[in-house]
Design an enzyme around this catalytic site. Structure first.
Site, PDB file in Angstrom:
ATOM      1  N   ASP A   1      -0.662  -5.339   9.672  1.00 59.24           N
ATOM      2  CA  ASP A   1      -1.649  -4.358   9.231  1.00 59.24           C
ATOM      3  C   ASP A   1      -2.903  -5.144   8.867  1.00 59.24           C
ATOM      4  OD1 ASP A   1      -3.202  -2.435   8.104  1.00 59.24           O
ATOM      5  OD2 ASP A   1      -1.756  -1.823   6.567  1.00 59.24           O
TER       6      ASP A   1
ATOM      7  N   LYS B   1     -13.322  -0.727   6.390  1.00 59.03           N
ATOM      8  CA  LYS B   1     -13.922  -1.574   5.351  1.00 59.03           C
ATOM      9  C   LYS B   1     -14.945  -2.535   5.938  1.00 59.03           C
ATOM     10  CE  LYS B   1     -10.497   0.272   3.418  1.00 59.03           C
ATOM     11  NZ  LYS B   1     -10.196   1.029   2.272  1.00 59.03           N
TER      12      LYS B   1
ATOM     13  N   TRP C   1       0.863  -1.183   0.000  1.00 62.81           N
ATOM     14  CA  TRP C   1       0.000   0.000   0.000  1.00 62.81           C
ATOM     15  C   TRP C   1       0.904   1.239   0.000  1.00 62.81           C
ATOM     16  CZ3 TRP C   1      -1.963   2.635   4.899  1.00 62.81           C
ATOM     17  CH2 TRP C   1      -2.915   3.618   4.603  1.00 62.81           C
TER      18      TRP C   1
HETATM   19  N1  CBA Z   1      -3.687  -0.590   5.385  1.00 60.44           N
HETATM   20  C1  CBA Z   1      -3.983  -1.060   4.170  1.00 60.44           C
HETATM   21  C2  CBA Z   1      -3.272  -2.266   3.677  1.00 60.44           C
HETATM   22  C3  CBA Z   1      -4.946  -0.416   3.389  1.00 60.44           C
HETATM   23  O1  CBA Z   1      -5.227  -0.903   2.179  1.00 60.44           O
HETATM   24  C4  CBA Z   1      -5.589   0.726   3.878  1.00 60.44           C
HETATM   25  C5  CBA Z   1      -6.607   1.433   3.058  1.00 60.44           C
HETATM   26  C6  CBA Z   1      -5.255   1.163   5.172  1.00 60.44           C
HETATM   27  C7  CBA Z   1      -5.865   2.348   5.819  1.00 60.44           C
HETATM   28  C8  CBA Z   1      -4.293   0.476   5.893  1.00 60.44           C
HETATM   29  P1  CBA Z   1      -7.917   3.397   6.912  1.00 60.44           P
HETATM   30  O2  CBA Z   1      -6.925   4.363   7.460  1.00 60.44           O
HETATM   31  O3  CBA Z   1      -8.964   4.066   6.116  1.00 60.44           O
HETATM   32  O4  CBA Z   1      -8.451   2.499   7.969  1.00 60.44           O
HETATM   33  O5  CBA Z   1      -7.187   2.421   5.891  1.00 60.44           O
HETATM   34  N2  CBA Z   1      -6.311   1.540   1.655  1.00 60.44           N
HETATM   35  C9  CBA Z   1      -7.268   2.031   0.715  1.00 60.44           C
HETATM   36  O6  CBA Z   1      -8.434   1.263   0.808  1.00 60.44           O
HETATM   37  C10 CBA Z   1      -7.643   3.496   0.930  1.00 60.44           C
HETATM   38  O7  CBA Z   1      -8.543   3.605   1.957  1.00 60.44           O
HETATM   39  C11 CBA Z   1      -6.761   1.846  -0.700  1.00 60.44           C
HETATM   40  O8  CBA Z   1      -7.524   2.143  -1.614  1.00 60.44           O
HETATM   41  O9  CBA Z   1      -5.635   1.355  -0.881  1.00 60.44           O
HETATM   42  C12 CBA Z   1      -6.482   4.412   1.142  1.00 60.44           C
HETATM   43  O10 CBA Z   1      -6.513   5.159   2.122  1.00 60.44           O
HETATM   44  O11 CBA Z   1      -5.559   4.406   0.318  1.00 60.44           O
END
Ligand code: CBA
Length: 451
Positions: free
Chosen positions: A261, A297, A180
């Site tokens: 994670d 999610k 990511w």
């Molecule tokens: N870890 C991973 C592996 C993720 O894919 C994402 C979200 C997060 C963080 C952590 P949050 O802070 O919202 O709980 O998620 N990644 C994404 O879904 C998107 O929400 C993505 O499209 O890759 C992002 O923030 O980039």
């Protein structure tokens, strides 16, 4: 490959190189997050503003896709960029059980809007740890786990990273390639030195297990290792249980510190327990680890920013001292976390009926994504699109790592108004039966017309 967090320009270049490497050459990600100053030192006073010297920073490689999508007036546009669940009608979904929990909260007139403690809502923390580590976890029973409520997955990773940078003896973290796009920035800006380990093999579109074992096998003893608990982003490729066991043995034998994670518990398989299995294997051996947990999610609470950081320790007294230090990390950052989202999660996790309702809704989301994989795969086959597309059905979680290159992605955006990240990742959760034909046509045109 590695880079340090320092202010020298050569290390700035190395950060840029690392970020480029991690995302497969995406120019927009090549930006060093700290490099915002235009070349000329005298431009600082131009136009009378002390900020006039700033250059325009590029959009975020993932969230910026939505910005571009929103600007596109085309009626056939399709956003497959950010990992956010959409219904068959292409609409964002608020789970019924979340609406119920919110109603309960609103009806409860005894609720006030006072600050939470620095570590967040105690009941939320307890229930979150139970959800990820298992109701019967010996670590929880022995009070060896400290859990703090953080700002979703990102905030939990950052608090964990800040804590490690301050208190852990080894300052190097190994992250998979690819990963990511936010991971390297989070860890580097917290002050850790980021190195990489091989993870994905583009030739097989599967796990490069040999490379992974080699790289972690030669990692400096005690280093931190970032592991995606399930549904690896962006590849959708996870180790098997047997491979996880080998990874566990390797990490433990070298004294490497696992930092999990977990952003997709329940989204990979539709089952909360199986998606937490990797973490539980590491906790079962009595060793220490960190877990960043997101409810964005699996409860659809994206904008509520609900998450938790758990640190599993070897002894209860250590866990208590760890928590006291986490408070010192959090207080000057954002003081204490928001109350609403954590109250929703706590309401759902504490009540057996609501919990069951949630698991059904979660399973329905996971199943819809799985069915989209099948539909896209079948459609590409029926269209006779050149290539082996079986990885679409083999990969797990929200994303398909298509193998489309940057030029093909740009072509699809320009000609078909399909928005996705430049590394060829598509969010299957953004697709529906109605939009599969449009995507199929675009992929077919891209692979047959663009090299
Ligand atoms: N870890 C991973 C592996 C993720 O894919 C994402 C979200 C997060 C963080 C952590 P949050 O802070 O919202 O709980 O998620 N990644 C994404 O879904 C998107 O929400 C993505 O499209 O890759 C992002 O923030 O980039």
């Amino acid at each position: 490959m590695d880079f340090e967090f320092s202010s020298s320009s050569s290390s700035d270049r190395r950060i840029g190189t690392l970020l480029r490497h991690l995302v497969g050459g995406s120019e927009s990600l090549a930006m060093d997050p700290r490099s915002s100053v235009a070349a000329s030192p005298t431009s600082g006073i131009a136009g009378g503003s002390v900020f006039a010297h700033l250059v325009q920073a590029p959009e975020d490689p993932i969230l910026g896709v939505t910005v571009a999508y929103n600007k596109d007036p085309s009626p056939s546009k399709l956003n497959l960029g950010v990992g956010a669940y959409r219904t068959e009608d292409g609409k964002p979904l608020v789970l019924n059980v979340v609406r119920k929990a919110e109603q309960q909260i609103i009806n409860d007139r005894s609720r006030v809007k006072e600050y939470l403690p620095i570590v967040g809502l105690a009941e939320f923390n307890k229930l979150s740890a139970k959800l990820i580590l298992g109701a019967d976890s010996p670590a929880i029973r022995e009070n060896r786990v400290t859990t703090v409520q953080c700002l979703s997955g990102t905030g939990s990773l950052r608090v964990g990273a800040e804590f490690l940078a301050k208190h852990y003896h080894e300052k190097t973290i190994y992250i998979p390639v690819p990963t990511w796009g936010n991971h390297p920035k989070i860890f580097a800006l917290a002050g850790l030195s980021v190195k990489t380990y091989r993870y994905y093999d583009p030739a097989t579109r599967g796990l490069n297990f040999k490379g992974l074992l080699e790289d972690l096998g030669s990692a400096s003893s005690g280093a931190i290792v970032l592991l995606h608990a399930c549904a690896h982003n962006p590849t959708g490729v996870d180790p098997t249980v047997q491979q996880w066991e080998q990874i566990r043995q390797l990490l433990r034998s070298k004294g490497l510190m696992p930092f999990f994670d977990s952003a997709y518990q329940g989204f990979a398989s539709g089952n909360l327990e199986s998606d937490a299995q990797s973490i539980r294997m590491f906790v079962a051996d009595g060793g220490e680890c960190l877990v960043a947990q997101s409810f964005a999610k699996n409860m659809g609470l994206y904008g509520e920013r609900v998450g938790a950081l758990s640190i599993v320790c070897k002894a209860a007294d250590v866990a208590g001292r760890v928590e006291s230090q986490l408070k010192l990390v959090i207080r000057p950052m954002y003081s204490n976390p928001p109350i609403h989202g954590a109250s929703i999660v706590a309401a759902i996790l504490r009540d057996r009926n609501m919990f069951n309702e949630w698991t059904l809704e979660l399973k329905a989301m996971a199943d819809r994504i799985i069915s989209m994989r099948k539909q896209l795969f079948d459609a590409l086959r029926a269209r006779g699109t050149p290539g082996d597309w079986s990885h679409i059905v083999k990969q797990i979680g929200m994303f398909t790592f298509t193998g489309l290159n940057t030029a093909q992605v740009s072509f699809m955006t320009k000609e078909y108004h399909i928005y996705m990240t430049s590394d060829g990742r598509i969010s299957m959760a953004g697709l529906s039966s109605k939009t599969v034909p449009h995507l199929t046509e675009a992929i077919h045109a891209a692979v047959t017309r663009v090299a």
